[in-house]
Design a protein around this motif. Structure first.
Motif, short mmCIF file in Angstrom:
data_model
loop_
_atom_site.label_atom_id
_atom_site.label_comp_id
_atom_site.label_asym_id
_atom_site.label_seq_id
_atom_site.Cartn_x
_atom_site.Cartn_y
_atom_site.Cartn_z
N ALA A 5 2.77 -21.32 24.76
CA ALA A 5 3.50 -22.04 23.72
C ALA A 5 3.34 -23.55 23.85
O ALA A 5 3.15 -24.25 22.84
CB ALA A 5 4.98 -21.66 23.78
N GLU A 52 8.64 -24.45 15.86
CA GLU A 52 9.56 -24.85 16.94
C GLU A 52 10.98 -24.40 16.64
O GLU A 52 11.66 -23.86 17.51
CB GLU A 52 9.52 -26.37 17.15
N VAL A 55 11.06 -20.30 16.65
CA VAL A 55 10.63 -19.54 17.83
C VAL A 55 10.93 -20.30 19.12
O VAL A 55 11.72 -19.84 19.95
CB VAL A 55 9.12 -19.19 17.76
N MET A 56 10.30 -21.45 19.31
CA MET A 56 10.36 -22.14 20.60
C MET A 56 11.79 -22.54 20.98
O MET A 56 12.25 -22.22 22.08
CB MET A 56 9.43 -23.35 20.58
N GLU A 59 14.27 -19.62 21.73
CA GLU A 59 13.93 -18.93 22.98
C GLU A 59 14.28 -19.78 24.20
O GLU A 59 14.84 -19.28 25.17
CB GLU A 59 12.44 -18.55 23.01
N VAL A 60 13.95 -21.06 24.15
CA VAL A 60 14.29 -21.94 25.27
C VAL A 60 15.80 -22.05 25.40
O VAL A 60 16.34 -21.99 26.52
CB VAL A 60 13.64 -23.34 25.10
N THR A 132 6.11 -15.60 30.10
CA THR A 132 7.10 -15.89 29.05
C THR A 132 6.56 -16.92 28.06
O THR A 132 6.70 -16.76 26.85
CB THR A 132 8.42 -16.39 29.68
N LEU A 133 5.91 -17.97 28.57
CA LEU A 133 5.34 -18.99 27.69
C LEU A 133 4.22 -18.40 26.83
O LEU A 133 4.06 -18.78 25.67
CB LEU A 133 4.84 -20.19 28.50
N ASP A 135 4.11 -15.23 25.87
CA ASP A 135 4.79 -14.39 24.88
C ASP A 135 5.35 -15.23 23.73
O ASP A 135 5.23 -14.85 22.55
CB ASP A 135 5.92 -13.59 25.53
N ILE A 136 5.96 -16.36 24.06
CA ILE A 136 6.50 -17.25 23.03
C ILE A 136 5.35 -17.79 22.18
O ILE A 136 5.44 -17.86 20.95
CB ILE A 136 7.32 -18.40 23.66
N GLN A 139 4.19 -15.24 19.71
CA GLN A 139 5.12 -15.16 18.58
C GLN A 139 4.84 -16.30 17.59
O GLN A 139 4.83 -16.10 16.37
CB GLN A 139 6.57 -15.28 19.05
N MET A 140 4.63 -17.50 18.13
CA MET A 140 4.36 -18.66 17.28
C MET A 140 3.04 -18.48 16.52
O MET A 140 2.97 -18.75 15.32
CB MET A 140 4.33 -19.94 18.12
#
Length: 166
Positions: A5, A52, A55-56, A59-60, A132-133, A135-136, A139-140
């Motif tokens: 991501a 962002e 998604v980002m 999630e963060v 995890t990054l 996966d994110i 998604q993006m």
């Protein structure tokens, strides 16, 4: 190409900053060129902030609650950029305040990019696993084709407001 991501967002930042430089280097009387560049800037920023915000940041916020204040500040910075993009979208490049408004947008977004890259991204990278990054990022990448491209599209501003309220 990495689906991390942060790598994807930094790639967007490079493209956006390149457009900013082209606008700044276009010259005082390059009205058509500046208009074309602002159209590209608005589209790039609309897509980027959508990814962002959708998604980002959520999630963060979920995975790293200690970064909540940073995420909320980023939402607000996006809101300012979105308002400026909406105003620029409705203007003509020959309008008296077109260049000034674009300059303010560039200054605000450059500040946001610098803050993300120097402060926020290292915190996120330190707090989330590589998987995890990725996966994110996946998604993006999946959402990018469906992302809003224009602030005039229905729900562009609603998406920003919803992201802030969630």
């Amino acid at each position: 190409m990495s689906s991390d991501a942060i790598v994807l967002l930094k790639d967007d930042h490079k493209q956006i900053k390149k457009l900013f430089r082209q606008f700044q280097d276009a010259g005082e009387n390059a009205t058509k060129t500046k208009g074309d560049l602002v159209t590209k800037i608005v589209e790039a920023l609309t897509v980027h902030t959508y990814l962002e915000n959708e998604v980002m940041y959520p999630e963060v916020r979920r995975l790293l609650p200690d970064l909540e204040d940073d995420v909320l500040e980023s939402y607000e910075e996006h809101h300012v950029a979105d308002v400026l993009c909406m105003e620029l979208f409705s203007m003509q490049p020959s309008d008296e305040r077109f260049d000034a408004k674009t300059t303010v947008l560039i200054e605000n977004v450059t500040h946001h990019i610098d803050e993300e890259e120097k402060d926020w991204f290292p915190k996120v990278r330190g707090g989330l696993s590589r998987k995890t990054l990725q996966d994110i990022g996946a998604q993006m990448a999946k959402m990018k084709d469906k992302a809003l491209r224009s602030p005039a599209q229905p729900s562009a501003l609603k998406k920003t407001v919803d992201a802030i309220i969630k």
